[in-house]
Design an enzyme around this catalytic site. Structure first.
Site, PDB file in Angstrom:
ATOM      1  N   TYR A  55       0.823  -1.219   0.000  1.00  0.00           N
ATOM      2  CA  TYR A  55       0.000   0.000   0.000  1.00  0.00           C
ATOM      3  C   TYR A  55       0.857   1.270   0.000  1.00  0.00           C
ATOM      4  CZ  TYR A  55      -3.945  -3.067   0.373  1.00  0.00           C
ATOM      5  OH  TYR A  55      -4.870  -4.048   0.095  1.00  0.00           O
ATOM      6  N   ARG A  58       1.444   1.852  -3.581  1.00  0.00           N
ATOM      7  CA  ARG A  58       0.231   2.386  -4.224  1.00  0.00           C
ATOM      8  C   ARG A  58       0.058   3.880  -3.858  1.00  0.00           C
ATOM      9  NH1 ARG A  58       1.148  -1.709  -5.399  1.00  0.00           N
ATOM     10  NH2 ARG A  58       1.830  -0.457  -7.129  1.00  0.00           N
ATOM     11  N   GLN A  88     -15.359   1.482  -6.331  1.00  0.00           N
ATOM     12  CA  GLN A  88     -14.638   0.384  -5.684  1.00  0.00           C
ATOM     13  C   GLN A  88     -13.165   0.741  -5.532  1.00  0.00           C
ATOM     14  OE1 GLN A  88     -15.518  -3.653  -7.373  1.00  0.00           O
ATOM     15  NE2 GLN A  88     -16.826  -2.495  -8.740  1.00  0.00           N
ATOM     16  N   ASP A  91      -8.113   4.726  -4.926  1.00  0.00           N
ATOM     17  CA  ASP A  91      -7.403   5.961  -5.266  1.00  0.00           C
ATOM     18  C   ASP A  91      -8.322   7.161  -5.048  1.00  0.00           C
ATOM     19  OD1 ASP A  91      -8.851   6.743  -7.762  1.00  0.00           O
ATOM     20  OD2 ASP A  91      -7.979   4.924  -8.610  1.00  0.00           O
ATOM     21  N   HIS A 106     -14.575   0.356  -0.973  1.00  0.00           N
ATOM     22  CA  HIS A 106     -13.485  -0.518  -0.535  1.00  0.00           C
ATOM     23  C   HIS A 106     -12.372   0.222   0.200  1.00  0.00           C
ATOM     24  CE1 HIS A 106     -14.792  -3.644  -3.774  1.00  0.00           C
ATOM     25  NE2 HIS A 106     -15.589  -3.618  -2.726  1.00  0.00           N
ATOM     26  N   GLY A 171     -15.896   0.709 -16.098  1.00  0.00           N
ATOM     27  CA  GLY A 171     -14.636   0.026 -15.835  1.00  0.00           C
ATOM     28  C   GLY A 171     -14.641  -0.939 -14.674  1.00  0.00           C
ATOM     29  N   THR A 172     -15.659  -1.769 -14.638  1.00  0.00           N
ATOM     30  CA  THR A 172     -15.637  -2.818 -13.605  1.00  0.00           C
ATOM     31  C   THR A 172     -16.059  -4.134 -14.224  1.00  0.00           C
ATOM     32  OG1 THR A 172     -16.724  -3.678 -11.608  1.00  0.00           O
ATOM     33  CG2 THR A 172     -17.882  -1.908 -12.777  1.00  0.00           C
ATOM     34  N   SER A 173     -15.400  -5.187 -13.792  1.00  0.00           N
ATOM     35  CA  SER A 173     -15.700  -6.510 -14.335  1.00  0.00           C
ATOM     36  C   SER A 173     -16.972  -7.090 -13.712  1.00  0.00           C
ATOM     37  CB  SER A 173     -14.517  -7.450 -14.093  1.00  0.00           C
ATOM     38  OG  SER A 173     -14.215  -7.477 -12.716  1.00  0.00           O
TER      39      SER A 173
HETATM   40  P1  NAD Z   1     -11.290  -5.423 -12.323  1.00  0.00           P
HETATM   41  O1  NAD Z   1      -9.808  -5.317 -12.408  1.00  0.00           O
HETATM   42  O2  NAD Z   1     -11.903  -6.702 -11.925  1.00  0.00           O
HETATM   43  O3  NAD Z   1     -11.901  -5.045 -13.750  1.00  0.00           O
HETATM   44  C1  NAD Z   1     -11.412  -3.932 -14.442  1.00  0.00           C
HETATM   45  C2  NAD Z   1     -12.388  -3.615 -15.550  1.00  0.00           C
HETATM   46  O4  NAD Z   1     -11.904  -2.434 -16.154  1.00  0.00           O
HETATM   47  C3  NAD Z   1     -12.464  -4.710 -16.626  1.00  0.00           C
HETATM   48  O5  NAD Z   1     -13.828  -4.999 -16.890  1.00  0.00           O
HETATM   49  C4  NAD Z   1     -11.788  -4.062 -17.832  1.00  0.00           C
HETATM   50  O6  NAD Z   1     -12.372  -4.452 -19.058  1.00  0.00           O
HETATM   51  C5  NAD Z   1     -12.038  -2.587 -17.559  1.00  0.00           C
HETATM   52  N1  NAD Z   1     -11.103  -1.667 -18.190  1.00  0.00           N
HETATM   53  C6  NAD Z   1      -9.793  -1.855 -18.510  1.00  0.00           C
HETATM   54  N2  NAD Z   1      -9.297  -0.758 -19.101  1.00  0.00           N
HETATM   55  C7  NAD Z   1     -10.306   0.143 -19.152  1.00  0.00           C
HETATM   56  C8  NAD Z   1     -10.433   1.479 -19.643  1.00  0.00           C
HETATM   57  N3  NAD Z   1      -9.403   2.125 -20.205  1.00  0.00           N
HETATM   58  N4  NAD Z   1     -11.618   2.103 -19.524  1.00  0.00           N
HETATM   59  C9  NAD Z   1     -12.694   1.478 -18.953  1.00  0.00           C
HETATM   60  N5  NAD Z   1     -12.646   0.209 -18.488  1.00  0.00           N
HETATM   61  C10 NAD Z   1     -11.457  -0.429 -18.584  1.00  0.00           C
HETATM   62  O7  NAD Z   1     -11.751  -4.244 -11.425  1.00  0.00           O
HETATM   63  P2  NAD Z   1     -12.950  -4.099 -10.443  1.00  0.00           P
HETATM   64  O8  NAD Z   1     -14.182  -4.644 -11.074  1.00  0.00           O
HETATM   65  O9  NAD Z   1     -12.908  -2.681 -10.015  1.00  0.00           O
HETATM   66  O10 NAD Z   1     -12.591  -5.036  -9.188  1.00  0.00           O
HETATM   67  C11 NAD Z   1     -11.271  -5.126  -8.699  1.00  0.00           C
HETATM   68  C12 NAD Z   1     -11.051  -4.772  -7.240  1.00  0.00           C
HETATM   69  O11 NAD Z   1      -9.671  -4.355  -7.127  1.00  0.00           O
HETATM   70  C13 NAD Z   1     -11.885  -3.625  -6.745  1.00  0.00           C
HETATM   71  O12 NAD Z   1     -12.469  -4.052  -5.583  1.00  0.00           O
HETATM   72  C14 NAD Z   1     -10.894  -2.480  -6.443  1.00  0.00           C
HETATM   73  O13 NAD Z   1     -11.042  -2.054  -5.097  1.00  0.00           O
HETATM   74  C15 NAD Z   1      -9.510  -3.075  -6.534  1.00  0.00           C
HETATM   75  N6  NAD Z   1      -8.590  -2.238  -7.374  1.00  0.00           N
HETATM   76  C16 NAD Z   1      -8.584  -0.871  -7.245  1.00  0.00           C
HETATM   77  C17 NAD Z   1      -7.769  -0.090  -8.057  1.00  0.00           C
HETATM   78  C18 NAD Z   1      -7.786   1.436  -7.888  1.00  0.00           C
HETATM   79  O14 NAD Z   1      -8.118   1.910  -6.807  1.00  0.00           O
HETATM   80  N7  NAD Z   1      -7.491   2.216  -8.942  1.00  0.00           N
HETATM   81  C19 NAD Z   1      -6.937  -0.687  -8.993  1.00  0.00           C
HETATM   82  C20 NAD Z   1      -6.942  -2.102  -9.095  1.00  0.00           C
HETATM   83  C21 NAD Z   1      -7.787  -2.858  -8.279  1.00  0.00           C
END
Ligand code: NAD
Length: 231
Positions: A55, A58, A88, A91, A106, A171-173
């Site tokens: 962290y 990060r 979620q 950042d 989160h 941007g979430t899976s």
């Molecule tokens: P995930 O990694 O499971 O999914 C990421 C999604 O983003 C995918 O569906 C992908 O197709 C999409 N994506 C990739 N590039 C993109 C773009 N340029 N524009 C739009 N979409 C794009 O992420 P999630 O569903 O958020 O779940 C992962 C967990 O990990 C979360 O709980 C989160 O807290 C954590 N996480 C957070 C960060 C952060 O704070 N930035 C980064 C990584 C993971």
């Protein structure tokens, strides 16, 4: 004026174009780590130094990245709507992009909390080390919801989405529950927009008639949705 409400649900993809890696795009690893090592109570018990270091990296990275067009476009929505971003992400790019109401499901990288009293939460912008303690003398930990932990902001997020006229998912899976189930609580007649280059239509989305999918990056797709809503 009684403004309509937009609830924006975001995941790691909204920050991808700022240079923060998503999690599933990297083969289920988070910056090279098995998530259970760095984002679970078991991982914390096993190796606190590794978790703190993860962290800290990060948090340092956050100082080097900037919000992208998607974050900025969401700010413009506030000209016409009540907007609540439910993210979620840990950042702070939504806040830095100008969004005024952000709910972090989160947790937040720039906060830490006591390991004996979860109500003791502190702003924290630099490294957190072994030996950094709360006022009650216990080790501080990142203010992050780890896998298997309760999601205290879920109630607030449910209340917000239950009264939304429009929902934007970015941007979430749609795989991490309970966050991925939130959209199921939007009113039946709410319009739903989903921006993701690889959208995954989960059970909650599959039963929605008024869903419009933009299979593209957040930087371009979110601007299109915002333009539709501002028309
Ligand atoms: P995930 O990694 O499971 O999914 C990421 C999604 O983003 C995918 O569906 C992908 O197709 C999409 N994506 C990739 N590039 C993109 C773009 N340029 N524009 C739009 N979409 C794009 O992420 P999630 O569903 O958020 O779940 C992962 C967990 O990990 C979360 O709980 C989160 O807290 C954590 N996480 C957070 C960060 C952060 O704070 N930035 C980064 C990584 C993971």
């Amino acid at each position: 004026m009684n403004r309509e409400k937009v609830v924006v649900l975001t995941g790691a993809g909204v920050s991808a174009e700022s240079g923060i890696k998503t999690f599933r795009d990297a083969g289920g690893l988070w910056e090279g780590h098995d998530v259970m090592e760095v984002a679970s109570p078991e991982g914390w018990r096993k190796d606190k130094e590794l978790v703190l270091d993860f962290y800290n990296q990060r948090r340092r990275q956050l100082k080097e990245v900037e919000p992208n067009d998607a974050h900025f476009a969401l700010k413009d929505l506030e000209l016409k709507y009540k907007v609540v971003v439910v993210t979620q992400n840990i950042d702070n790019l939504h806040e830095r992009g100008g969004s005024s109401k952000v709910v972090h499901l989160h947790g937040e990288l720039n906060k830490v909390r006591s390991t004996v009293d979860p109500s003791l939460i502190y702003e924290w912008n630099d490294d957190l080390n072994l030996g950094d303690k709360c006022e009650k003398g216990s080790q501080l930990r990142p203010h992050i919801v780890w896998f298997g932990e309760a999601v205290p902001m879920m109630d607030r997020a449910l209340l917000e989405i239950a009264s939304a006229q429009h929902v934007i998912i970015i941007g979430t899976s749609m795989q991490v529950y309970p966050a991925a189930g939130l959209v199921g609580y939007a009113p039946r007649n709410a319009s739903i927009y989903y921006v993701d280059p690889r959208p995954s239509i989960n059970a909650e989305l599959s039963i929605r008639d008024n869903l419009e999918v933009f299979a593209e990056n957040a930087g371009t797709g979110v601007r299109k949705v915002v333009e539709i809503l501002l028309k």
